[in-house]
Structures are given as structure tokens and as C-alpha cells.
Design a protein around this motif. Sequence first.
Motif, short mmCIF file in Angstrom:
data_model
loop_
_atom_site.label_atom_id
_atom_site.label_comp_id
_atom_site.label_asym_id
_atom_site.label_seq_id
_atom_site.Cartn_x
_atom_site.Cartn_y
_atom_site.Cartn_z
N SER A 177 -12.86 -34.79 -27.77
CA SER A 177 -13.11 -34.54 -29.33
C SER A 177 -14.38 -33.76 -29.61
N LEU A 178 -15.12 -33.43 -28.47
CA LEU A 178 -16.40 -32.89 -28.46
C LEU A 178 -16.09 -31.14 -28.46
N ASP A 179 -17.20 -30.51 -29.20
CA ASP A 179 -17.23 -29.20 -29.39
C ASP A 179 -18.31 -28.49 -28.78
N PRO A 180 -18.74 -27.16 -28.30
CA PRO A 180 -19.63 -26.89 -27.66
C PRO A 180 -21.02 -27.34 -28.33
N ASN A 205 -9.00 -31.49 -22.82
CA ASN A 205 -8.57 -30.28 -23.41
C ASN A 205 -7.85 -30.59 -24.70
N ASN A 206 -7.79 -31.78 -25.44
CA ASN A 206 -7.09 -32.03 -26.42
C ASN A 206 -7.19 -31.01 -27.61
N MET A 207 -8.50 -30.31 -27.70
CA MET A 207 -8.41 -29.28 -28.83
C MET A 207 -8.88 -27.98 -27.95
N GLN A 208 -8.26 -27.71 -26.69
CA GLN A 208 -8.47 -26.42 -26.21
C GLN A 208 -9.99 -26.16 -25.96
N LEU A 209 -10.83 -26.98 -26.02
CA LEU A 209 -12.11 -26.54 -25.84
C LEU A 209 -12.75 -27.11 -24.51
N LEU A 211 -12.70 -25.82 -21.36
CA LEU A 211 -13.49 -24.76 -20.51
C LEU A 211 -14.70 -24.32 -21.45
N ALA A 212 -14.50 -24.17 -22.98
CA ALA A 212 -15.72 -23.59 -23.48
C ALA A 212 -16.71 -24.79 -23.15
N LEU A 215 -18.44 -24.54 -19.81
CA LEU A 215 -19.41 -23.20 -19.77
C LEU A 215 -20.66 -23.51 -20.43
#
Lengths: 322, 322
Positions: A177-180, A205-209, A211-212, A215
Motif C-alpha cells: 500500500s506504500l508509494d515512493p 506489487n498490489n499497486m504496481q509500485l 519496483l519504484a 528503487l
Amino acid sequence: MTEQRKFSHCQIVDCTIRDGGLVNNWDFSVEFVQDLYESLNEAGVEYMEVGYKNSPKLLKGAENAGPWRFLNDDFLRKVIPEKKKTKLSALVDVGRVDENDILPRSESPLDLIRVACYARDTAKAIELATLFNERGYETTINIMALSNVMDNELSEALAMISESPIDVVYIVDSYGSLDPEDIRYLVEKFRRGLKNKRLGVHTHNNMQLALANTLTAAEMGVELLDASVYGMGRAAGNCHTELLLAKLSKSKYNLRPVLGMIERYMVGLREREEWGYLIPYMITGVLDEHPRSAMAWRASPERDEYLNFYDRLTTPETFPKS
Amino acid sequence: MTEQRKFSHCQIVDCTIRDGGLVNNWDFSVEFVQDLYESLNEAGVEYMEVGYKNSPKLLKGAENAGPWRFLNDDFLRKVIPEKKKTKLSALVDVGRVDENDILPRSESPLDLIRVACYARDTAKAIELATLFNERGYETTINIMALSNVMDNELSEALAMISESPIDVVYIVDSYGSLDPEDIRYLVEKFRRGLKNKRLGVHTHNNMQLALANTLTAAEMGVELLDASVYGMGRAAGNCHTELLLAKLSKSKYNLRPVLGMIERYMVGLREREEWGYLIPYMITGVLDEHPRSAMAWRASPERDEYLNFYDRLTTPETFPKS
């Protein structure tokens, strides 16, 4: 685009067998695990997490699991008789590991033992990790479900770890549920609270984030990066090892062997088993919840009724969460 | 986690029909397009790009395409007889559009006409967009394949646009090879080179970075964000509309109608048609190349031979790129 210098501090921990085992009940053949080990070694991946080292005595209902669910050192030595550069890792959960199962490192093929805990169990995790450290292992503490922890509780957990001999502490986005921006916040908080510790990150990868997020952490100096080949891991899965190899572009990394592993095994496996970006997992990620309700939904006859699932989760009185 | 204020400047342009048509040769039923329009409108999405407005006279070999390939205003008015809040958009390509096909806006259901071009064709794109602007449309210029443009050529293109009446300029990651750091570089470059222009971004998901790249641009003030429902778009597809709705969290956005559209149409469609994260598309993204070689590979009997594909692309003498 790639970046050839800024990731030189990073190391990859491949979790395909351990986290992927949550998808297929650890039903990986010996040949699969051997191929994966050879592929990761050729690719230059630093660690392979080959399963859990919990005790079957402390975990009921797991009788039918494959051998990677409760690793046995003798068995593991037969599977990988000759260790190469890639080190071997196992995960244990606080409350599920019998410390007597952990031999001195000199008698075990394992190099790294990681202790997963919720923030509230940090004291116990420190005790276990310190013990394994004394038995010669590299150790980490992996604090799970950070998106659901009160800030003061997390601060206290970090203060305790800060005074311990544990070397590496993981930021774990259990719910995907986290983003960068959240990752930046957490890395800064961990840095402030933990003096002289190295950091790791484990994403979903629930939100396709995934890899981001990985990184972002790597750019901020986080050293140990978890990933799985073709993303295989619980529910929406993890950051993909092949993407991390491509993006980190360290001169020692080689994407090609992992592409071969994907071709030989992972595409066929994905046709039989389900993980990755699916709407119920996206929904639990968006709602910042454990994916267990989505996993149960995907196993039910209503598996493709997304509105029904969404409505139940957003009107909780009709659908208890746990 | 979500962010309730920082994205208040953003608007979504859903490209499912236009970019998704590149997957299924624009074989969408009228019912599909009507359901999508209603769903996007209920969700609060500002624009729906309903197809291309190129001329069949200028594009050979497209005789079997669905009606969204060469939009006809009368037909479109029958499909969407009553426009609601969501505006309608069409894309044209420099060299493929007959300007006589573009009626005055007062006689057309279209609101927005976007002109796609390579940097070298910017002068022609400005000419077309200015003409459509004079006919009453909102217009944008979408500069494609930015990862393969020399910096001086791009600077010259931006200088030309800067002096034109065009209102919005798009950053387009045609190959899905950019990461958030690249996006930051490009947004800053576009800002420096374009005085008083609004910006847009169109991403592809070859490296699973489409959402992260789009959010990065949005955080930097980019206003128009392209996306497709369930990511449907050429090759690896686009940023997912449903994820953008969830992440932007504008009070007017509503995720639920788009989840319904996915349930009714997209999951079944994805079983018949192929797009999204597949290893050959990942490879062309990593190598910063047009996905056409990967699309041809996926249509061949060798479709799952990833090593073979990777080896051919990385030893180009055996496999001409175009």
C-alpha cells in the motif's frame, strides 16, 4: 534508462522460494530450486532465500507443505551440495521458530537468518536475532506491516533495535500500500532512529509500485533489496528480480540467466498458480489491508466479482476483516 | 497511502480505446465503448480518447480495423448521443491526418484533438494543432519516443512550440524505458524550454514503472495524465486508469465505476487479447527500443523463447531492428 554508479552499494536478496512458496504451498521441485540457484549465482545475485526455518511443531495445519516451508539443513546440503557466490538465507517468524533448530553456522549451509516480526514483537525479534548472530549468522530484523503501525510504537521499536547488535533492519510493505513518498518518509525515519545500522526493503506489487518503491529506497542508500523472479510472491507478489537486475546495472549483474529461468519454469508455473496484479489485491493495497481477504476471494466462486468484493470491504459491517 | 491535495491540478485522459485499439485492431463493440464512457463519466475522468482521427486514405493496410481507427463524427454522435461531463478526445498522427476531415468543433462531438509527432516533425505538428485550435478544439502536441531524441533536437522542438499558440505539450515514453529520474529530468527540461505551457504525460508499462512515472510527473505539476483501464495499450500497455483514480484521490474521483467496467469487460478481453508485462516487452524497454520486434516475436511460434529473443536483440547483426 540505467544508472551505473548510484546503486553500487546495493545487494539483491531473491525471495522466490520463500515468498513464492506462500503461493504454491512450497511445492517447488529440487530441480527447480537447483536451477534457480545456478541462475541467480550466474546473474550475480548476492542472496537466495530458500525458505522458512520455522518449526512444524509451532505451526499447525502445514503438514502438506513442501520442504522449503520447514528447511532441514541436511536436505538443503543435498539440494545445493556446492555453494557458489550466492549466499543462502532463511526466514523465521517470531513465535514460530524453535531456536534449537538453528545449528551453528559452521554446521549449516545457511549464511543469513532473517527474523520477521510485527513492531509489537520487536523485543523478541532482537532476542532471536542476537542469538542467531552469536551462532555465526548474518542476521536481519524485518518489521512487517509498517503501513499499519502507530508512529510512536515504531519509534520505540527502532530505539530498541538501535541499542542491539543487529546489523540490518528491513522496511517491509506487507500490504503493498506504500508509494515512493511513503518509502522516503520511512527510510528517513529509520535512518534517524537507527544509528549505524544498514537498511533493507521488501515490497509488494498490489499497486504496481514494488519496483519504484525499491528503487526509491536504493537511491536513498538502502542496501538489501528483496525481489522474486517474475515477481512470484504472496498475492500481488514482489518486486521482480529481473527488473531489479536490469535497473541496477551493476557491472557484476547479468540479466540473461534469470531470463532463462523464467523461460524454463516461471511462465508455465504462472499458468498453474496465481500471483501478481489482480483487482482484489489492488483493492486491499488501496485500502491498506492485509491481502488475506483478497486471497480468500480469489479462491471462492465469486473470484471475478470485483464490485461485490470492493463493496464488502468498504462496508465492513457486512464482511469482517479477519 | 493516498494524498488528497497535491494532485488537485491533475486531469485524467483515458486512452483505452485509442491505445488499446493497437492491441485488438480497434475491435471494440459499440456497447463496450458506451459502457466505458458511462463508467469514466461516473468515475469523474475528465477525458476519454475514443480513437484516431487519421485518414484511411493516408494509411494503407488498415482496411479491417474497427471504427475507432478512423473516427467518423456522425457515427460517434450515434454512439454517444448525450455527452456528459467527460469530454471526448481523438489522436491524429502527423502525415496521416487529412485536415479536411476535422470539422469545426461546433459540428463535432470531439472536444480535444491531440497531435502525435516525433521531435523532427514538430513544425508540421504545430501547423496542424494550430489549425485545429482555430477550428475551436482544445489541442495538444505529443512528442513521442523521447528516450531516443538527441537533446539539441528536442531543445529546438520545444523552442518552436514555445512560440506557438499550442496550450499543452506531452512527454511520451513510447518505449516504456524511462524511470522516475528520467521523468524528472524531462519535466524540468520541458518547463525550461516551454514558457506558459501546460504539460501532459503518457507512459508505457514495460518496466512496471508507468504508474510511478505518471505520479512523479503529477507531483511536479504535470496536469494531463494519460491512462488506460486495466492498462490496455500497445505491448506492455499504459498506466492503469484504476490505479490513477485510486492514487490521485481527488474528491471528485470514484474508483468503483471503473472496477465495474473491468469486471464486465476487461478481464475477459485480456484472456482473448494480450498486453501488459511480458518478458519480450520488458526486454525492449530495458534496451530502450520500439516494442515492434517484441510484438512480432509474441506473434511468432518462438513467442516464449526469451533467451533467443534477448540474444538476437543484443547481437543486432543477426536481427535487424526495423
